[in-house]
Design an enzyme around this catalytic site. Sequence first.
Site, PDB file in Angstrom:
ATOM      1  N   ASP A 169       1.889   4.503   7.521  1.00  0.00           N
ATOM      2  CA  ASP A 169       3.047   3.648   7.243  1.00  0.00           C
ATOM      3  C   ASP A 169       4.286   4.100   8.009  1.00  0.00           C
ATOM      4  O   ASP A 169       5.001   3.292   8.603  1.00  0.00           O
ATOM      5  CB  ASP A 169       3.364   3.639   5.744  1.00  0.00           C
ATOM      6  CG  ASP A 169       2.200   3.118   4.921  1.00  0.00           C
ATOM      7  OD1 ASP A 169       1.221   2.636   5.517  1.00  0.00           O
ATOM      8  OD2 ASP A 169       2.276   3.198   3.681  1.00  0.00           O
ATOM      9  N   TYR A 222      -5.838   6.173  -6.059  1.00  0.00           N
ATOM     10  CA  TYR A 222      -5.733   6.557  -4.652  1.00  0.00           C
ATOM     11  C   TYR A 222      -6.127   8.030  -4.488  1.00  0.00           C
ATOM     12  O   TYR A 222      -6.937   8.392  -3.628  1.00  0.00           O
ATOM     13  CB  TYR A 222      -4.288   6.327  -4.195  1.00  0.00           C
ATOM     14  CG  TYR A 222      -3.983   6.633  -2.753  1.00  0.00           C
ATOM     15  CD1 TYR A 222      -4.122   5.653  -1.771  1.00  0.00           C
ATOM     16  CD2 TYR A 222      -3.530   7.888  -2.378  1.00  0.00           C
ATOM     17  CE1 TYR A 222      -3.813   5.933  -0.451  1.00  0.00           C
ATOM     18  CE2 TYR A 222      -3.219   8.177  -1.053  1.00  0.00           C
ATOM     19  CZ  TYR A 222      -3.361   7.195  -0.100  1.00  0.00           C
ATOM     20  OH  TYR A 222      -3.052   7.465   1.206  1.00  0.00           O
ATOM     21  N   SER A 245       8.537   1.402   1.228  1.00  0.00           N
ATOM     22  CA  SER A 245       8.949   2.807   1.069  1.00  0.00           C
ATOM     23  C   SER A 245       9.100   3.483   2.429  1.00  0.00           C
ATOM     24  O   SER A 245      10.087   4.176   2.677  1.00  0.00           O
ATOM     25  CB  SER A 245       7.959   3.572   0.189  1.00  0.00           C
ATOM     26  OG  SER A 245       6.669   3.581   0.743  1.00  0.00           O
ATOM     27  N   GLU A 305      -8.584   1.022   7.011  1.00  0.00           N
ATOM     28  CA  GLU A 305      -7.901   1.246   5.724  1.00  0.00           C
ATOM     29  C   GLU A 305      -8.476   2.481   5.037  1.00  0.00           C
ATOM     30  O   GLU A 305      -9.688   2.687   5.036  1.00  0.00           O
ATOM     31  CB  GLU A 305      -8.103   0.008   4.848  1.00  0.00           C
ATOM     32  CG  GLU A 305      -6.932  -0.333   3.982  1.00  0.00           C
ATOM     33  CD  GLU A 305      -5.688  -0.713   4.793  1.00  0.00           C
ATOM     34  OE1 GLU A 305      -4.793   0.135   4.889  1.00  0.00           O
ATOM     35  OE2 GLU A 305      -5.622  -1.837   5.308  1.00  0.00           O
ATOM     36  N   GLY A 346       6.292  -2.909  -3.219  1.00  0.00           N
ATOM     37  CA  GLY A 346       5.024  -2.838  -3.942  1.00  0.00           C
ATOM     38  C   GLY A 346       4.050  -3.925  -3.544  1.00  0.00           C
ATOM     39  O   GLY A 346       3.135  -4.248  -4.296  1.00  0.00           O
ATOM     40  N   GLY A 353       2.300  -3.757  -0.694  1.00  0.00           N
ATOM     41  CA  GLY A 353       1.396  -3.180   0.309  1.00  0.00           C
ATOM     42  C   GLY A 353       1.932  -3.331   1.721  1.00  0.00           C
ATOM     43  O   GLY A 353       1.181  -3.226   2.689  1.00  0.00           O
ATOM     44  N   LEU A 354       3.240  -3.580   1.848  1.00  0.00           N
ATOM     45  CA  LEU A 354       3.829  -3.812   3.174  1.00  0.00           C
ATOM     46  C   LEU A 354       4.770  -2.676   3.571  1.00  0.00           C
ATOM     47  O   LEU A 354       5.531  -2.790   4.524  1.00  0.00           O
ATOM     48  CB  LEU A 354       4.548  -5.172   3.191  1.00  0.00           C
ATOM     49  CG  LEU A 354       3.649  -6.362   2.806  1.00  0.00           C
ATOM     50  CD1 LEU A 354       4.456  -7.651   2.708  1.00  0.00           C
ATOM     51  CD2 LEU A 354       2.499  -6.527   3.795  1.00  0.00           C
ATOM     52  N   SER A 355       4.707  -1.573   2.827  1.00  0.00           N
ATOM     53  CA  SER A 355       5.419  -0.339   3.188  1.00  0.00           C
ATOM     54  C   SER A 355       6.935  -0.421   3.131  1.00  0.00           C
ATOM     55  O   SER A 355       7.619   0.038   4.039  1.00  0.00           O
ATOM     56  CB  SER A 355       5.017   0.120   4.590  1.00  0.00           C
ATOM     57  OG  SER A 355       3.847   0.838   4.503  1.00  0.00           O
TER      58      SER A 355
HETATM   59  P1  ADP Z   1       5.337  -0.287  -0.816  1.00  0.00           P
HETATM   60  O1  ADP Z   1       5.711   0.813   0.110  1.00  0.00           O
HETATM   61  O2  ADP Z   1       3.939  -0.774  -0.603  1.00  0.00           O
HETATM   62  O3  ADP Z   1       6.296  -1.420  -0.838  1.00  0.00           O
HETATM   63  P2  ADP Z   1       5.764   1.770  -2.757  1.00  0.00           P
HETATM   64  O4  ADP Z   1       5.429   1.887  -4.199  1.00  0.00           O
HETATM   65  O5  ADP Z   1       5.222   2.811  -1.841  1.00  0.00           O
HETATM   66  O6  ADP Z   1       5.344   0.316  -2.299  1.00  0.00           O
HETATM   67  O7  ADP Z   1       7.340   1.785  -2.575  1.00  0.00           O
HETATM   68  C1  ADP Z   1       8.153   0.920  -3.329  1.00  0.00           C
HETATM   69  C2  ADP Z   1       9.370   1.671  -3.820  1.00  0.00           C
HETATM   70  O8  ADP Z   1      10.254   1.957  -2.719  1.00  0.00           O
HETATM   71  C3  ADP Z   1      10.213   0.889  -4.779  1.00  0.00           C
HETATM   72  O9  ADP Z   1       9.742   1.018  -6.104  1.00  0.00           O
HETATM   73  C4  ADP Z   1      11.579   1.547  -4.611  1.00  0.00           C
HETATM   74  O10 ADP Z   1      11.655   2.755  -5.336  1.00  0.00           O
HETATM   75  C5  ADP Z   1      11.589   1.880  -3.144  1.00  0.00           C
HETATM   76  N1  ADP Z   1      12.256   0.796  -2.384  1.00  0.00           N
HETATM   77  C6  ADP Z   1      11.708  -0.045  -1.489  1.00  0.00           C
HETATM   78  N2  ADP Z   1      12.627  -0.902  -0.989  1.00  0.00           N
HETATM   79  C7  ADP Z   1      13.791  -0.606  -1.598  1.00  0.00           C
HETATM   80  C8  ADP Z   1      15.126  -1.131  -1.520  1.00  0.00           C
HETATM   81  N3  ADP Z   1      15.430  -2.163  -0.731  1.00  0.00           N
HETATM   82  N4  ADP Z   1      16.071  -0.553  -2.293  1.00  0.00           N
HETATM   83  C9  ADP Z   1      15.773   0.478  -3.093  1.00  0.00           C
HETATM   84  N5  ADP Z   1      14.550   1.003  -3.210  1.00  0.00           N
HETATM   85  C10 ADP Z   1      13.556   0.485  -2.483  1.00  0.00           C
HETATM   86 MG    MG Z   2       4.749   2.715   0.186  1.00  0.00          MG
END
Ligand code: ADP
Ligand code: MG
Length: 394
Positions: free
Chosen positions: A181, A233, A137, A42, A131, A133-135
Amino acid sequence: MSESGTAAGAVADTVAEEFRRLYGAEPEGVWAAPGRVNLIGEYTDFNDGFVMPLALPHRAVAAVSRRTDQVLRLHSADVAGGVVQLDTAALEPLSDTGWAAYPAGVVWALRAAGHPVTGADVHLASTVPTGAGLSSSAALEVVTALALNELYGLGLTPPELAVLAQRAENAFVGVPCGIMDQMASACCTEGHALYLDTRDLSQRQVPFDLAAQGLRLLVVDTRVKHALGDGAYARRRAACESGARALGVRALRDIPYGELPEALARLAGQSEEVRRCVRHVVSDDHRVERTIALLDAGDLRAVGPVLVEGHASLRDDLRVSCPELDLVVTTAVASGALGARMTGGGFGGSAIVLVEESDTEAVTKAVTEAFAASGFTPPRVFPAIPSPGAHRVS
Ligand code: ADP
Ligand code: MG
């Protein structure tokens, strides 16, 4: 590959149906890209180090069609607010288009690299918790990148798509994440963990058949939302870079574990924070190596204590844990788990717990009760089943 008739196939069918309703035509195809958990390694991926993620069954599914004009239409089933429409020739980094910045950033990165992508219609839905932590994004970015790669015949490899997706997140969205990721979402394979060298992106698929050994890896989503954008971060990153500079190496990955005591002594003039961050990164790279050796030897149970050590390092040296994550680890271990640690960026998000299959219920119950006793939001617990990386669904 067709997934029709399966639960995953049903999701893909719904996404295609919604695409038709929104845009009035069949999508040219449907693609999927998973979220991930990281077994070990990590905060090593921006230090040119080693990581070991596995893809989750949770994934983003996107129905996509090309357009001959320069219009990009984006819609998510998981976000209110309707279709976002953008001009692909006028995409501006850091222009804050909300969630749409992730897929739009991929279009921008592809075009900036000279790929002939004009416009597209996209509708997506995701089962990756955001959000946590499972990616979620990276799943969004990689599914977009893979769809456009195939539709526009770009011929890019999964690692090349991952690099472009990371560029989208770094430069377009403005999140300074490493490459883990996107590589995990693009390159993981079913039944395996991905042993990845983040310097040259060389990789090995390591068989990770927990069920065959009567084991389970649980994900415990603490439901505490992390906010990696809050500077914590970036601050750890800067400390690692200062450490590498002071030690005269390109990245902390170049400090062998055996030389850690000497390296720390040489950092006597640096801040305590720099020394702690260096100790975490160099020791966590070593924990990846130890984990690989154990997996290669088929000794999966012995990975447990390595996870616990990794958690202590993230909590005490890197200082990116939080009370909820610490509670998962202490409670899980006290109630019979083989090991546990936070996973991902920390400050909330998820932990992983390695358990004997027969102890799954007892450990889950103990963690859930401990959360209730502490007044925390009930956690979400599910098994991490090593699943396929990004692929075409239909
Ligand atoms: P993680 O990648 O750990 O889940 P991040 O903060 O990096 O957290 O990414 C989360 C962001 O990605 C959300 O706030 C949103 O903007 C976008 N996102 C993730 N999944 C979706 C979805 N199904 N529809 C629209 N936006 C999404
Ligand atoms: Mg992310």
